[in-house]
Design a protein around this motif. Sequence first.
Motif, PDB file in Angstrom:
ATOM      1  N   ARG A  73       0.811  -1.221   0.000  1.00 56.23           N
ATOM      2  CA  ARG A  73       0.000   0.000   0.000  1.00 56.23           C
ATOM      3  C   ARG A  73       0.839   1.263   0.000  1.00 56.23           C
ATOM      4  O   ARG A  73       0.306   2.360  -0.178  1.00 56.23           O
ATOM      5  CB  ARG A  73      -0.930  -0.002   1.202  1.00 56.23           C
ATOM      6  CG  ARG A  73      -1.979  -1.094   1.131  1.00 56.23           C
ATOM      7  CD  ARG A  73      -2.993  -0.961   2.253  1.00 56.23           C
ATOM      8  NE  ARG A  73      -4.060  -1.940   2.135  1.00 56.23           N
ATOM      9  CZ  ARG A  73      -5.107  -2.005   2.943  1.00 56.23           C
ATOM     10  NH1 ARG A  73      -5.224  -1.140   3.929  1.00 56.23           N
ATOM     11  NH2 ARG A  73      -6.018  -2.937   2.766  1.00 56.23           N
ATOM     12  N   GLY A  74       2.128   1.119   0.231  1.00 52.70           N
ATOM     13  CA  GLY A  74       3.020   2.262   0.140  1.00 52.70           C
ATOM     14  C   GLY A  74       3.380   2.882   1.468  1.00 52.70           C
ATOM     15  O   GLY A  74       2.682   2.721   2.474  1.00 52.70           O
ATOM     16  N   THR A  75       4.494   3.598   1.473  1.00 55.85           N
ATOM     17  CA  THR A  75       4.945   4.362   2.632  1.00 55.85           C
ATOM     18  C   THR A  75       5.482   5.692   2.115  1.00 55.85           C
ATOM     19  O   THR A  75       6.212   5.741   1.124  1.00 55.85           O
ATOM     20  CB  THR A  75       6.005   3.576   3.436  1.00 55.85           C
ATOM     21  OG1 THR A  75       6.333   4.286   4.627  1.00 55.85           O
ATOM     22  CG2 THR A  75       7.265   3.310   2.634  1.00 55.85           C
ATOM     23  N   GLN A  76       5.101   6.772   2.782  1.00 59.28           N
ATOM     24  CA  GLN A  76       5.419   8.109   2.288  1.00 59.28           C
ATOM     25  C   GLN A  76       6.822   8.537   2.711  1.00 59.28           C
ATOM     26  O   GLN A  76       7.199   8.395   3.883  1.00 59.28           O
ATOM     27  CB  GLN A  76       4.392   9.125   2.816  1.00 59.28           C
ATOM     28  CG  GLN A  76       4.667  10.557   2.412  1.00 59.28           C
ATOM     29  CD  GLN A  76       4.487  10.798   0.923  1.00 59.28           C
ATOM     30  OE1 GLN A  76       3.592  10.236   0.290  1.00 59.28           O
ATOM     31  NE2 GLN A  76       5.346  11.644   0.360  1.00 59.28           N
ATOM     32  N   VAL A  77       7.564   9.077   1.761  1.00 63.20           N
ATOM     33  CA  VAL A  77       8.876   9.668   2.026  1.00 63.20           C
ATOM     34  C   VAL A  77       8.810  11.134   1.615  1.00 63.20           C
ATOM     35  O   VAL A  77       8.444  11.451   0.481  1.00 63.20           O
ATOM     36  CB  VAL A  77       9.988   8.949   1.239  1.00 63.20           C
ATOM     37  CG1 VAL A  77      11.311   9.703   1.368  1.00 63.20           C
ATOM     38  CG2 VAL A  77      10.138   7.513   1.723  1.00 63.20           C
ATOM     39  N   THR A  78       9.143  12.021   2.546  1.00 65.60           N
ATOM     40  CA  THR A  78       9.132  13.458   2.284  1.00 65.60           C
ATOM     41  C   THR A  78      10.497  14.030   2.634  1.00 65.60           C
ATOM     42  O   THR A  78      10.972  13.853   3.759  1.00 65.60           O
ATOM     43  CB  THR A  78       8.048  14.158   3.093  1.00 65.60           C
ATOM     44  OG1 THR A  78       6.772  13.586   2.787  1.00 65.60           O
ATOM     45  CG2 THR A  78       8.021  15.651   2.767  1.00 65.60           C
ATOM     46  N   VAL A  79      11.124  14.694   1.667  1.00 64.46           N
ATOM     47  CA  VAL A  79      12.443  15.276   1.871  1.00 64.46           C
ATOM     48  C   VAL A  79      12.326  16.794   1.724  1.00 64.46           C
ATOM     49  O   VAL A  79      11.940  17.288   0.661  1.00 64.46           O
ATOM     50  CB  VAL A  79      13.467  14.732   0.863  1.00 64.46           C
ATOM     51  CG1 VAL A  79      14.857  15.265   1.181  1.00 64.46           C
ATOM     52  CG2 VAL A  79      13.466  13.204   0.878  1.00 64.46           C
TER      53      VAL A  79
END
Length: 125
Positions: free
Chosen positions: A117-123
């Motif tokens: 289902r995904g995992t969010q990565v924010t940079v």
Amino acid sequence: QERLLESGGGSVESGGSLTLSCVASGASRNTYYMAWFRQAPGQSREGVAVIDVVDVTKYRDSVKGRFTISRDLGKNTLYLQMNSLKPEDTAMYYCAAGPFSPEAEKLLSDAYISWGRGTQVTVSP
């Protein structure tokens, strides 16, 4: 059907690191490739890295030298170590599994059968 569950996403500053994990259950005997994909808002899904059953790996050019895909067969877990992260790496990251095919080796998403289902990565800059 193989079930995949990602974890390890989060928010980091530019230059930081994250390690994503993907635990597989109900593993399929047909799985030859496991891969990481990502999708940023308003953009199409793109392949990031792939590993095959003999641990041969392949990466998209923009992450070469910064990301490392690996797996632990005993734990049925796929990893993506991400270093020197950039704002353009911001996306939802998905784990996927697929059978042997030239398309899967080329990280074409339609070749993959099982998806997490995904995992969010924010940079941030």
